[in-house]
Motif scaffolding. Structure first.
Motif, PDB file in Angstrom:
ATOM      1  N   VAL A 162      39.584  25.763  44.012  1.00 12.59           N
ATOM      2  CA  VAL A 162      39.690  24.766  45.077  1.00 12.59           C
ATOM      3  C   VAL A 162      40.165  25.449  46.349  1.00 12.59           C
ATOM      4  CG1 VAL A 162      41.139  22.828  45.856  1.00 12.59           C
ATOM      5  CG2 VAL A 162      40.052  22.756  43.602  1.00 12.59           C
ATOM      6  N   VAL A 163      39.743  24.922  47.501  1.00 13.90           N
ATOM      7  CA  VAL A 163      40.306  25.332  48.782  1.00 13.90           C
ATOM      8  C   VAL A 163      40.926  24.104  49.439  1.00 13.90           C
ATOM      9  CG1 VAL A 163      38.065  25.097  49.967  1.00 13.90           C
ATOM     10  CG2 VAL A 163      39.892  26.447  51.000  1.00 13.90           C
ATOM     11  N   SER A 168      47.212  20.139  55.348  1.00 17.18           N
ATOM     12  CA  SER A 168      46.799  18.962  54.585  1.00 17.18           C
ATOM     13  C   SER A 168      47.978  18.378  53.815  1.00 17.18           C
ATOM     14  CB  SER A 168      45.684  19.330  53.598  1.00 17.18           C
ATOM     15  OG  SER A 168      44.504  19.681  54.278  1.00 17.18           O
ATOM     16  N   GLY A 169      47.958  17.077  53.648  1.00 16.68           N
ATOM     17  CA  GLY A 169      48.914  16.395  52.785  1.00 16.68           C
ATOM     18  C   GLY A 169      48.190  15.908  51.549  1.00 16.68           C
ATOM     19  N   VAL A 170      48.413  16.560  50.414  1.00 14.11           N
ATOM     20  CA  VAL A 170      47.658  16.274  49.188  1.00 14.11           C
ATOM     21  C   VAL A 170      48.503  15.401  48.282  1.00 14.11           C
ATOM     22  CG1 VAL A 170      46.495  17.266  47.193  1.00 14.11           C
ATOM     23  CG2 VAL A 170      46.446  18.472  49.386  1.00 14.11           C
ATOM     24  N   GLU A 171      48.021  14.191  47.996  1.00 13.05           N
ATOM     25  CA  GLU A 171      48.779  13.258  47.171  1.00 13.05           C
ATOM     26  C   GLU A 171      48.014  12.825  45.921  1.00 13.05           C
ATOM     27  OE1 GLU A 171      49.610   9.855  49.562  1.00 13.05           O
ATOM     28  OE2 GLU A 171      47.495   9.457  50.008  1.00 13.05           O
ATOM     29  N   VAL A 180      39.276  20.233  50.169  1.00 11.79           N
ATOM     30  CA  VAL A 180      39.925  19.060  50.746  1.00 11.79           C
ATOM     31  C   VAL A 180      40.571  19.423  52.067  1.00 11.79           C
ATOM     32  CG1 VAL A 180      40.388  18.081  48.456  1.00 11.79           C
ATOM     33  CG2 VAL A 180      42.172  19.388  49.636  1.00 11.79           C
ATOM     34  N   MET A 181      40.770  18.377  52.877  1.00 11.53           N
ATOM     35  CA  MET A 181      41.384  18.594  54.182  1.00 11.53           C
ATOM     36  C   MET A 181      41.880  17.254  54.693  1.00 11.53           C
ATOM     37  SD  MET A 181      39.776  20.650  57.416  1.00 11.53           S
ATOM     38  CE  MET A 181      40.827  21.278  58.710  1.00 11.53           C
ATOM     39  N   GLY A 182      42.947  17.289  55.472  1.00 11.41           N
ATOM     40  CA  GLY A 182      43.386  16.101  56.175  1.00 11.41           C
ATOM     41  C   GLY A 182      44.710  15.564  55.695  1.00 11.41           C
ATOM     42  N   ARG A 186      41.357  14.388  51.906  1.00 12.11           N
ATOM     43  CA  ARG A 186      40.169  13.839  51.257  1.00 12.11           C
ATOM     44  C   ARG A 186      39.197  14.979  50.965  1.00 12.11           C
ATOM     45  NH1 ARG A 186      43.116  10.413  50.546  1.00 12.11           N
ATOM     46  NH2 ARG A 186      43.007   8.201  51.118  1.00 12.11           N
ATOM     47  N   LEU A 187      38.378  14.792  49.928  1.00  9.55           N
ATOM     48  CA  LEU A 187      37.348  15.765  49.623  1.00  9.55           C
ATOM     49  C   LEU A 187      36.361  15.855  50.780  1.00  9.55           C
ATOM     50  CD1 LEU A 187      36.552  14.930  45.889  1.00  9.55           C
ATOM     51  CD2 LEU A 187      37.206  17.186  46.744  1.00  9.55           C
ATOM     52  N   THR A 188      36.097  17.069  51.216  1.00  9.83           N
ATOM     53  CA  THR A 188      35.075  17.287  52.239  1.00  9.83           C
ATOM     54  C   THR A 188      33.811  17.881  51.653  1.00  9.83           C
ATOM     55  OG1 THR A 188      35.963  19.487  52.757  1.00  9.83           O
ATOM     56  CG2 THR A 188      36.823  17.625  54.029  1.00  9.83           C
ATOM     57  N   GLY A 189      33.825  18.247  50.395  1.00 14.52           N
ATOM     58  CA  GLY A 189      32.666  18.830  49.737  1.00 14.52           C
ATOM     59  C   GLY A 189      33.094  19.794  48.660  1.00 14.52           C
TER      60      GLY A 189
END
Length: 270
Positions: A162-163, A168-171, A180-182, A186-189
């Protein structure tokens, strides 16, 4: 060993270790061969440090967990071989409320000011960039990259390769091979560039892209989409790995894709 270093009686120091100025090593520490503690390193509690680990100034390994329920029980921390721990990084030992051990695998890199909370488990070749924060009980698979300043909520699971984008805030849990990013993330791809760099063949990547679109871009209930992917790509072991991850027990639920799909946006560089 530098004359200003303090090594408690009972500590086990392997062959050819280098312990620099003002390091402090507790009585229950075990250092493998060729370990380098540059200076001002603190290793406390029941800590096992693998061969050829390098620890930079002001890093701490094995300090008590930041858990108000912890009352000094003999929990542990284990660091795999050849891992690099840079300046001011902190790795706390496990808690009795968890499984009692914090683990960092082999060949990892923890950059400046990274924090690994109690009972977390990092597999091999994991990179935490500067100022990454892992809450307690986080699980991270092989060959994951977490960008600078990212914060991972306690009990989150992150699949392999995973990258995670910086800041990012991963919950929620991240599927293997995801990007993921943001805030909130959220998953971006898919981590396509990472897949290519690690030798995944083009047909395999195309199957993963099709499975990702079915799982996260199509309408309908997620369980129904998972059944569709199982029927269409269930013979593929990598798709099965993703589905197995999604079906496993989770404290945090799954990280979902962005609401607005962009054409071919499942190509993400790591």
């Amino acid at each position: 060993m530098h004359p200003t270093a303090i090594v408690a009686e009972g500590a086990s120091i392997g062959a050819n270790c280098r312990i620099g100025p003002y390091c402090m090593i507790g009585a229950d520490a075990v250092l493998g061969r060729d370990v380098v503690l540059v200076s001002h390193v603190v290793i406390d509690g029941h800590a096992s440090i693998g061969d050829a680990v390098q620890v930079s100034p002001f890093a701490t390994i094995g300090m008590a967990p930041q858990d108000l329920k912890y009352k000094g029980q003999p929990t542990r921390v284990v660091i795999g071989a050849r891992t690099q721990i840079r300046e001011h990084a902190t790795i706390h030992r496990g808690s009795v409320g968890g499984h009692g051990v914090t683990t960092v695998g082999a060949d990892c890199l923890l950059m400046v000011n990274a924090h690994v909370g109690h009972d977390s488990t990092l597999d091999h070749h994991v990179i935490l960039a500067n100022n990454v924060m892992l809450g307690g009980h986080v699980q991270i698979g092989d060959t994951v990259f977490v960008g600078g300043g990212a914060a991972i909520h306690q009990f989150v699971r992150i699949g392999r390769q995973v990258v995670v984008g910086g800041m990012s805030g991963v919950e929620a849990d991240i599927i293997p091979f995801g990007a993921v990013m943001g805030n909130r993330a959220r998953l971006t791809g898919l981590n396509l560039i990472g897949l290519k760099r690690r030798g995944f063949p083009r047909p395999q990547i195309n199957i993963l892209r099709a499975a990702f679109r079915s799982l996260f871009r199509h309408a309908g209930e997620l369980r129904d989409r998972m059944q569709v992917v199982e029927a269409e790509h269930g013979q593929d072991p990598v798709v099965q790995e993703i589905l197995g991850f999604m079906r496993a027990d989770s404290h945090r639920g799954l990280c979902r894709a962005r609401r607005v799909a962009v054409e071919d946006d499942d190509a993400t560089e790591s």
